[in-house]
Each structure stands twice: as C-alpha cells, then as structure tokens.
Scaffold this motif. Structure first.
Motif, short mmCIF file in Angstrom:
data_model
loop_
_atom_site.label_atom_id
_atom_site.label_comp_id
_atom_site.label_asym_id
_atom_site.label_seq_id
_atom_site.Cartn_x
_atom_site.Cartn_y
_atom_site.Cartn_z
N ALA A 11 0.81 -1.22 0.00
CA ALA A 11 0.00 0.00 0.00
C ALA A 11 0.84 1.27 0.00
O ALA A 11 0.35 2.32 -0.35
N GLY A 12 2.08 1.17 0.40
CA GLY A 12 2.90 2.36 0.53
C GLY A 12 2.63 3.05 1.85
O GLY A 12 1.68 2.71 2.57
N ASN A 13 3.42 4.02 2.18
CA ASN A 13 3.28 4.71 3.47
C ASN A 13 1.94 5.40 3.64
O ASN A 13 1.43 5.52 4.74
N GLU A 14 1.36 5.87 2.55
CA GLU A 14 0.10 6.61 2.64
C GLU A 14 -1.08 5.81 2.12
O GLU A 14 -2.19 6.35 2.00
N GLY A 15 -0.91 4.55 1.80
CA GLY A 15 -2.01 3.71 1.35
C GLY A 15 -2.51 4.02 -0.05
O GLY A 15 -3.64 3.72 -0.38
N ARG A 16 -1.67 4.61 -0.89
CA ARG A 16 -2.12 5.00 -2.24
C ARG A 16 -2.03 3.87 -3.26
O ARG A 16 -2.56 3.97 -4.35
N SER A 17 -1.36 2.79 -2.92
CA SER A 17 -1.21 1.65 -3.85
C SER A 17 -1.90 0.44 -3.24
O SER A 17 -2.63 0.54 -2.28
N GLY A 18 -1.62 -0.71 -3.78
CA GLY A 18 -2.16 -1.95 -3.22
C GLY A 18 -3.64 -2.11 -3.43
O GLY A 18 -4.36 -2.47 -2.52
N LEU A 19 -4.12 -1.85 -4.64
CA LEU A 19 -5.54 -1.99 -4.95
C LEU A 19 -5.95 -3.45 -4.78
O LEU A 19 -5.37 -4.34 -5.39
N PRO A 20 -6.95 -3.71 -3.94
CA PRO A 20 -7.38 -5.10 -3.76
C PRO A 20 -8.09 -5.61 -5.01
O PRO A 20 -8.51 -4.82 -5.86
N ILE A 75 -2.19 6.21 14.24
CA ILE A 75 -1.45 5.03 13.78
C ILE A 75 -1.21 5.17 12.28
O ILE A 75 -2.13 5.49 11.53
N PRO A 76 0.02 4.96 11.81
CA PRO A 76 0.31 5.11 10.38
C PRO A 76 -0.56 4.18 9.53
O PRO A 76 -0.89 3.06 9.92
N LEU A 77 -0.93 4.66 8.35
CA LEU A 77 -1.81 3.89 7.48
C LEU A 77 -1.19 2.57 7.05
O LEU A 77 -1.91 1.62 6.76
N ASN A 78 0.12 2.48 7.04
CA ASN A 78 0.75 1.22 6.63
C ASN A 78 0.64 0.15 7.72
O ASN A 78 1.10 -0.95 7.54
N ARG A 79 -0.01 0.50 8.85
CA ARG A 79 -0.21 -0.50 9.92
C ARG A 79 -1.69 -0.77 10.17
O ARG A 79 -2.04 -1.44 11.14
N VAL A 80 -2.56 -0.27 9.31
CA VAL A 80 -4.00 -0.47 9.49
C VAL A 80 -4.36 -1.95 9.52
O VAL A 80 -5.26 -2.37 10.24
N HIS A 81 -3.65 -2.75 8.75
CA HIS A 81 -3.96 -4.18 8.70
C HIS A 81 -3.83 -4.85 10.07
O HIS A 81 -4.42 -5.89 10.31
N GLU A 82 -3.10 -4.23 10.99
CA GLU A 82 -2.95 -4.78 12.34
C GLU A 82 -4.18 -4.51 13.20
O GLU A 82 -4.31 -5.07 14.28
N MET A 83 -5.08 -3.65 12.73
CA MET A 83 -6.24 -3.24 13.51
C MET A 83 -7.49 -4.02 13.12
O MET A 83 -8.59 -3.59 13.37
N GLN A 84 -7.35 -5.15 12.47
CA GLN A 84 -8.48 -5.93 11.95
C GLN A 84 -9.60 -6.07 12.97
O GLN A 84 -9.37 -6.45 14.11
N TYR A 85 -10.82 -5.76 12.58
CA TYR A 85 -12.01 -5.92 13.40
C TYR A 85 -12.77 -7.18 12.98
O TYR A 85 -12.92 -7.45 11.79
N ALA A 86 -13.28 -7.89 13.95
CA ALA A 86 -14.15 -9.04 13.67
C ALA A 86 -15.58 -8.52 13.49
O ALA A 86 -15.91 -7.44 13.96
#
Length: 98
Positions: A11-20, A75-86
């Motif tokens: 995703a990059g530092n700002e989440g601009r890439s990594g299109l799902p 929290i930096p956007l490149n760590r959002v994946h660590e915040m997964q909600y059920a």
C-alpha cells in the motif's frame, strides 16, 4: 479478511497503492487512501450537520472501523492491517499502544 494485505510494501506509506482485487458483489475495490478520503469526508459532514448529537456508524466490513481507529489514534496507514475488526466487534479507547 476485510483488510487486504495493506502493508507498507503493497500500500505504501500513505495507502495509495495496493488496490485489492475486484469484489463479486459490485462494491468498489478502493485503495486505503481512497477509503481514508471518503471517511474524512463523512466525518466532516457529520461534524457539520450533526454537531452535538450522538452518532452510531455501522460499517459493512472490518476495514472502515480499522481505518477510523488508526486515523483517530495516530497510527500510520501502513499499519492499518494490524487493527483488523471481527464482525460485530466494538473497541473503545484505541491507542497506538493497544
């Protein structure tokens, strides 16, 4: 999994890439940055038109609340994946340390 491999390498530092990959149900497959912009616009509208009211925001998956928690906690956007909600999960007082 709602948060799709949105780490710094994809995703990059700002989440601009990594299109799902495209979804089967027709919902948009946006980058994390696109979602952040829409979420900030929603919060701005709510602040403008619902000031002083209690508001409950219900998200269709875990990406929205994870992103909102990351933005509010710094929290930096490149760590959002660590915040997964059920599904149905509620968290309070989210910080960088928690």
């Amino acid at each position: 999994e709602a948060v799709w491999a949105l780490d710094v390498l994809e995703a990059g530092n700002e989440g601009r890439s990594g299109l799902p990959p495209p979804h089967e149900d027709g919902t948009p497959n946006e980058t994390l940055y696109d979602q952040m912009i829409r979420l900030r616009q929603l919060i701005s509208l709510l602040e403008t038109f619902q000031s002083g009211d209690d508001i409950l925001i219900i998200f269709p998956d875990g990406t929205g609340p994870a992103l909102m928690s990351a933005l509010m906690a710094g929290i930096p956007l490149n760590r959002v994946h660590e915040m997964q909600y059920a599904p149905g999960e509620v968290r309070v007082h989210q910080t960088y340390e928690s």
